[in-house]
Write an enzyme that holds these catalytic residues in place. Structure first.
Site, PDB file in Angstrom:
ATOM      1  CE1 TYR A 151      43.118  29.392  33.045  1.00 32.49           C
ATOM      2  CE2 TYR A 151      42.191  30.770  31.307  1.00 32.49           C
ATOM      3  CZ  TYR A 151      42.747  30.633  32.567  1.00 32.49           C
ATOM      4  OH  TYR A 151      42.934  31.750  33.348  1.00 32.49           O
ATOM      5  CG  ASP A 254      34.449  28.075  29.175  1.00 33.49           C
ATOM      6  OD1 ASP A 254      34.076  29.184  28.744  1.00 33.49           O
ATOM      7  OD2 ASP A 254      35.462  27.915  29.877  1.00 33.49           O
ATOM      8  CE  LYS A 282      39.535  34.368  26.230  1.00 28.24           C
ATOM      9  NZ  LYS A 282      40.868  34.784  26.516  1.00 28.24           N
TER      10      LYS A 282
HETATM   11  C1  LIG Z   1      37.680  28.788  27.589  1.00 25.67           C
HETATM   12  C2  LIG Z   1      37.970  29.847  28.598  1.00 25.67           C
HETATM   13  N1  LIG Z   1      37.184  29.960  29.685  1.00 25.67           N
HETATM   14  C3  LIG Z   1      37.376  30.914  30.599  1.00 25.67           C
HETATM   15  C4  LIG Z   1      38.412  31.818  30.483  1.00 25.67           C
HETATM   16  C5  LIG Z   1      38.630  32.873  31.516  1.00 25.67           C
HETATM   17  O1  LIG Z   1      38.272  34.111  30.999  1.00 25.67           O
HETATM   18  P1  LIG Z   1      38.924  35.476  31.599  1.00 25.67           P
HETATM   19  O2  LIG Z   1      40.343  35.496  31.157  1.00 25.67           O
HETATM   20  O3  LIG Z   1      38.080  36.562  30.989  1.00 25.67           O
HETATM   21  O4  LIG Z   1      38.772  35.396  33.076  1.00 25.67           O
HETATM   22  C6  LIG Z   1      39.256  31.744  29.375  1.00 25.67           C
HETATM   23  C7  LIG Z   1      40.370  32.695  29.195  1.00 25.67           C
HETATM   24  O5  LIG Z   1      41.219  32.574  28.367  1.00 25.67           O
HETATM   25  C8  LIG Z   1      39.042  30.722  28.416  1.00 25.67           C
HETATM   26  O6  LIG Z   1      39.855  30.587  27.357  1.00 25.67           O
END
Ligand SMILES: Cc1ncc(COP(=O)(O)O)c(C=O)c1O
Length: 448
Positions: A151, A254, A282
């Site tokens: 994700y 990521d 986060k």
């Molecule tokens: C690995 C990863 N990338 C991107 C995101 C997206 O972040 P946000 O929820 O701050 O938009 C998340 C959210 O859970 C994530 O787990």
């Protein structure tokens, strides 16, 4: 037989949830918080302090979800509260140059090895969106590769094969069936996405032989955190990075979940990787909305104003209040020679070892994957869950949900979704681990 704690009163939560549904879809602002996950309805929370939270009915919980990992310093850390109050009193945001954004960026660079420069966004989704735009501009290519079950936020092209499905729907490994996670996305968007299974070099190599030369980037989570907590196989990430470069694509790591959590420099430090671009969110903001893209100046400089620029605007970018929180958060993480990390690892490892012991003693087929800052429990007969397909096929997510509901009744807060992960913050203590293990043992006695 119900224990005293399992008869917790949730009357006010129920009433509030009813009321919220009149104005909010599912009574919340993200489907991961509503009844689909927390059936029959969410526990409505009122306040938090340290590792603890209280709901509207006054029930206390040890929080192991920690805002999906955002609260690396726990709830209402006194230093963060102080910085926020002081900064608010001076003016929260100017949408103009401030020392606060440069100070946060300087600290960021000193922590993250690959960050020659950084650009702050307001969420992880914005960061991964920007990283892809930068990669496309850099390479002049449009397609990119993402892995099944990863994700990267809710930006259109990332919304493919992010949810669990019955394994017979997934198609062959070297040509996975495309399963969009959302309606409302033009089908053509997914023509630019190449899908691959994770943790499987042979399948990746086959796919790259076919599509590799067209790729702007390969994007991956370093530890797969949105199917629970799945660790990369030995040297896997470095090999993916090398393969990306062999095909002229950028390697985007990521680190929205892992950043600042596994080490000051995140998983790129932990696994000794040099990604071309990396994305954060986060834990970076210790509970405030933020994201970031980091990398070499040669790539990020494309955002400089002028013809051929990569556009990235945002009223709230480099939000002054958040920038001050970011700087304070970094200072806390680095204080006393990184004592915070030692504490997180010790507490997390104790929780993991204790849970494994309970499952063994109670003869429950369950495994705990992960280490230190983050882990997940899978009810399965397998020795390990290695990828999305294992998760879809072998993780008993219904049993996990029952297990977590049992814990919620005993004062342990965690989402019942098996796709997420347990988070240890600097506020957690060995006492919290004891509370968790006692509750888990009681629930397991009922599950067995
Ligand atoms: C690995 C990863 N990338 C991107 C995101 C997206 O972040 P946000 O929820 O701050 O938009 C998340 C959210 O859970 C994530 O787990």
């Amino acid at each position: 037989m119900p224990t005293a704690t399992s008869t917790r009163n949730r009357q006010r939560s129920k009433e509030w949830y009813q009321r919220a549904q009149e104005s909010l879809i599912e009574g919340v602002n993200s489907p991961s918080r509503g009844a689909a996950v927390y059936a029959p309805g969410p526990i409505v929370l009122e306040r938090g302090r340290g590792s603890r939270m209280w709901d509207l009915d006054g029930n206390e919980y040890v929080d192991f979800m920690m805002s999906f990992g955002a609260l690396i310093q726990g709830h209402a850390h006194p230093k963060i509260v102080e910085v926020v109050s002081q900064t608010m009193a001076e003016g929260s945001h100017f949408a103009a140059a401030t020392p606060a954004e440069a100070e946060a960026a300087e600290r960021f660079r000193s922590m993250v090895p690959s960050a020659e420069a950084v650009r702050f966004t307001n969420s992880g989704s914005e960061a991964t969106m920007l990283a892809l735009r930068l990669a496309r501009a850099r390479t002049g290519r449009t397609k990119f590769l993402k892995f099944e079950g990863h994700y990267h936020g809710w930006y259109d092209p990332y919304c493919l094969n992010g949810h669990g499905h019955p394994v017979h729907e997934l198609g062959p490994k070297d040509n996975p069936t495309r399963l969009p996670d959302s309606q409302g996305i033009p089908a053509a968007t997914f023509n630019d996405v190449v899908l691959a299974p994770w943790n499987d070099l042979e399948a990746l190599e086959n796919i790259l032989r076919r599509d590799g030369r067209e790729l702007a980037a390969i994007i991956t989570e370093p530890i797969m955190a949105n199917m629970g907590c799945i660790l990369p196989r030995e040297a896997y990430l470095q090999k993916v990075l090398d393969l990306a470069h062999q095909y002229g694509a950028l390697f985007i790591l990521d680190e929205v979940v892992t950043g600042f959590r596994y080490a000051p420099g995140g998983c790129q430090q932990y696994y000794d990787l040099k990604p071309d671009l990396s994305t954060f969110g986060k834990a970076l903001g210790a509970g405030f909305p933020i994201g970031a893209v980091a990398g070499p100046k040669a790539i990020l400089d494309r955002m400089r104003w002028g013809s051929g620029m990569v556009l990235h605007y945002g009223t709230f970018n480099g939000h002054r209040l958040t920038m001050r929180v970011v700087a304070a958060n970094f200072d806390l993480l680095l204080a006393n020679n990184g004592a915070a990390y030692k504490q997180i690892y010790a507490v997390g490892d104790a929780a993991i070892a204790g849970l494994r012991d309970i499952f063994r003693r109670r003869k429950i087929s369950a495994i705990v994957q992960g280490f230190g800052p983050m882990f997940q429990i899978y009810f399965t007969d397998r020795e390990a869950i290695h990828d999305y397909r294992d998760y879809c096929q072998y993780a008993d997510t219904q049993k996990y949900s029952r297990f977590v509901h049992g814990l919620l009744d005993r004062g342990i807060y965690m989402t019942p979704s098996n796709g997420l992960h347990w988070i240890i913050s600097t506020a957690h203590t060995m006492k919290d681990v004891e509370t968790l293990l006692q509750a888990a043992d009681e629930v397991c006695a009922e599950l067995a």
